[in-house]
Design an enzyme around this catalytic site. Structure first.
Site, PDB file in Angstrom:
ATOM      1  N   GLN A 197       0.842  -1.192   0.000  1.00  0.00           N
ATOM      2  CA  GLN A 197       0.000   0.000   0.000  1.00  0.00           C
ATOM      3  C   GLN A 197       0.878   1.242   0.000  1.00  0.00           C
ATOM      4  O   GLN A 197       1.875   1.298   0.719  1.00  0.00           O
ATOM      5  CB  GLN A 197      -0.884  -0.017   1.255  1.00  0.00           C
ATOM      6  CG  GLN A 197      -1.834   1.141   1.396  1.00  0.00           C
ATOM      7  CD  GLN A 197      -2.741   0.976   2.607  1.00  0.00           C
ATOM      8  OE1 GLN A 197      -3.149  -0.120   2.957  1.00  0.00           O
ATOM      9  NE2 GLN A 197      -3.060   2.086   3.252  1.00  0.00           N
ATOM     10  N   ASN A 249       0.714   5.506   0.531  1.00  0.00           N
ATOM     11  CA  ASN A 249      -0.091   6.589   1.091  1.00  0.00           C
ATOM     12  C   ASN A 249       0.617   7.912   0.850  1.00  0.00           C
ATOM     13  O   ASN A 249       1.853   7.961   0.779  1.00  0.00           O
ATOM     14  CB  ASN A 249      -0.286   6.400   2.600  1.00  0.00           C
ATOM     15  CG  ASN A 249      -1.021   5.126   2.934  1.00  0.00           C
ATOM     16  OD1 ASN A 249      -1.970   4.753   2.265  1.00  0.00           O
ATOM     17  ND2 ASN A 249      -0.573   4.448   3.971  1.00  0.00           N
ATOM     18  N   ARG A 272       1.860  14.889  12.709  1.00  0.00           N
ATOM     19  CA  ARG A 272       1.039  13.691  12.549  1.00  0.00           C
ATOM     20  C   ARG A 272       1.739  12.544  13.271  1.00  0.00           C
ATOM     21  O   ARG A 272       2.844  12.178  12.933  1.00  0.00           O
ATOM     22  CB  ARG A 272       0.856  13.359  11.062  1.00  0.00           C
ATOM     23  CG  ARG A 272       0.070  14.418  10.288  1.00  0.00           C
ATOM     24  CD  ARG A 272      -0.086  14.008   8.828  1.00  0.00           C
ATOM     25  NE  ARG A 272      -0.709  15.027   8.034  1.00  0.00           N
ATOM     26  CZ  ARG A 272      -2.001  15.050   7.710  1.00  0.00           C
ATOM     27  NH1 ARG A 272      -2.808  14.100   8.134  1.00  0.00           N
ATOM     28  NH2 ARG A 272      -2.483  16.008   6.954  1.00  0.00           N
ATOM     29  N   HIS A 274       1.974   7.103  15.461  1.00  0.00           N
ATOM     30  CA  HIS A 274       1.012   6.052  15.120  1.00  0.00           C
ATOM     31  C   HIS A 274       1.706   4.721  14.841  1.00  0.00           C
ATOM     32  O   HIS A 274       2.862   4.698  14.433  1.00  0.00           O
ATOM     33  CB  HIS A 274       0.220   6.439  13.861  1.00  0.00           C
ATOM     34  CG  HIS A 274      -0.484   7.743  13.974  1.00  0.00           C
ATOM     35  ND1 HIS A 274      -0.579   8.613  12.916  1.00  0.00           N
ATOM     36  CD2 HIS A 274      -1.119   8.347  15.009  1.00  0.00           C
ATOM     37  CE1 HIS A 274      -1.254   9.690  13.292  1.00  0.00           C
ATOM     38  NE2 HIS A 274      -1.588   9.554  14.556  1.00  0.00           N
ATOM     39  N   LYS A 278       7.212   0.765   7.297  1.00  0.00           N
ATOM     40  CA  LYS A 278       6.973   1.893   6.391  1.00  0.00           C
ATOM     41  C   LYS A 278       8.294   2.361   5.784  1.00  0.00           C
ATOM     42  O   LYS A 278       9.323   2.396   6.452  1.00  0.00           O
ATOM     43  CB  LYS A 278       6.347   3.067   7.148  1.00  0.00           C
ATOM     44  CG  LYS A 278       4.977   2.753   7.714  1.00  0.00           C
ATOM     45  CD  LYS A 278       4.443   3.896   8.540  1.00  0.00           C
ATOM     46  CE  LYS A 278       3.081   3.526   9.112  1.00  0.00           C
ATOM     47  NZ  LYS A 278       2.596   4.546  10.039  1.00  0.00           N
ATOM     48  N   TYR A 333       4.551   7.480   1.630  1.00  0.00           N
ATOM     49  CA  TYR A 333       5.107   6.287   2.267  1.00  0.00           C
ATOM     50  C   TYR A 333       4.461   5.005   1.773  1.00  0.00           C
ATOM     51  O   TYR A 333       3.306   4.964   1.409  1.00  0.00           O
ATOM     52  CB  TYR A 333       5.048   6.378   3.789  1.00  0.00           C
ATOM     53  CG  TYR A 333       3.691   6.567   4.412  1.00  0.00           C
ATOM     54  CD1 TYR A 333       3.038   5.514   5.041  1.00  0.00           C
ATOM     55  CD2 TYR A 333       3.072   7.813   4.418  1.00  0.00           C
ATOM     56  CE1 TYR A 333       1.815   5.692   5.647  1.00  0.00           C
ATOM     57  CE2 TYR A 333       1.846   7.998   5.024  1.00  0.00           C
ATOM     58  CZ  TYR A 333       1.228   6.936   5.644  1.00  0.00           C
ATOM     59  OH  TYR A 333       0.003   7.114   6.242  1.00  0.00           O
ATOM     60  N   ASP A 363      -4.822  12.893  17.997  1.00  0.00           N
ATOM     61  CA  ASP A 363      -3.431  12.834  18.465  1.00  0.00           C
ATOM     62  C   ASP A 363      -3.207  13.594  19.772  1.00  0.00           C
ATOM     63  O   ASP A 363      -2.263  13.305  20.499  1.00  0.00           O
ATOM     64  CB  ASP A 363      -2.477  13.341  17.380  1.00  0.00           C
ATOM     65  CG  ASP A 363      -2.331  12.340  16.240  1.00  0.00           C
ATOM     66  OD1 ASP A 363      -2.732  11.167  16.420  1.00  0.00           O
ATOM     67  OD2 ASP A 363      -1.822  12.727  15.179  1.00  0.00           O
TER      68      ASP A 363
END
Length: 183
Positions: A47, A49, A59, A62, A72, A132, A170
């Site tokens: 995937q 993003n 951000r 996570h 990642k 990423y 967050d």
């Protein structure tokens, strides 16, 4: 490509070979064979993003838990960010430690963050486009997070904390001590 292992085992800063001439530049941003040889393990990305953010947007931090944990490979297409990985592997000698890397469209560096790490970034330029690859699909039920200002981790965000732009989600993340375990 030059693969530089950080103090956090499994995290790598990747410097591309950039070929410059009067027309501009060319670089190979990803080659699965080169990548796997460089990090010493097989990782298959499934995937991609991309996000766009303005200066001061933070951000993170996570991660995904259990069978949905994600590795990642991150980079910046436009602008500049401070990218951070935190080791959350409870059996790791570097548990709770972090690595911060300046990623920009100018330096073209990439950062590989393996499974078992929390990840976040802060936009330092007026705007940034962040890209990423993930080696596992996103699963909402497996989401985990850690507060960006956890005192036990002590991340130096190199930016005035009162000027950060942070999502409501967050703002209420737990400390590393109270966060979901990655495994």
């Amino acid at each position: 490509m030059n693969f530089i292992e950080t103090k956090l085992q499994g995290c790598f800063i990747i410097e591309p070979k950039i070929i410059l001439d009067e027309r501009g530049y060319f670089m190979e941003s990803f080659n699965e064979n080169t990548f796997q040889k460089g990090i010493g393990e097989e990782v298959h990305f499934v995937q991609d993003n991309q996000s766009y953010s303005t200066k001061g947007v933070l951000r993170g931090l996570h991660y995904q838990t259990g069978e949905h944990a994600q590795a990642k490979l991150v980079r910046v297409l436009q602008g500049e960010v401070l990218d951070v990985a935190v080791d959350i592997r409870s059996n790791s000698p570097t548990f709770g430690q972090y690595e911060a890397v300046l990623l920009s469209a100018e330096n073209q560096k990439q950062f590989f963050v393996p499974r078992g790490f929390a990840h976040g970034f802060l936009v330092l330029s007026e705007t940034a486009t962040f890209f990423y690859k993930c080696d596992n699909f996103y699963n909402k039920e497996s989401e985990g997070g850690i507060t960006y200002n956890d005192e036990t981790i002590g991340i130096d965000w190199q930016f005035p904390l009162e000027n950060l732009i942070i999502s409501e989600k967050d703002k209420v993340q737990p400390t590393i001590e109270n966060a979901k375990k990655v495994w």
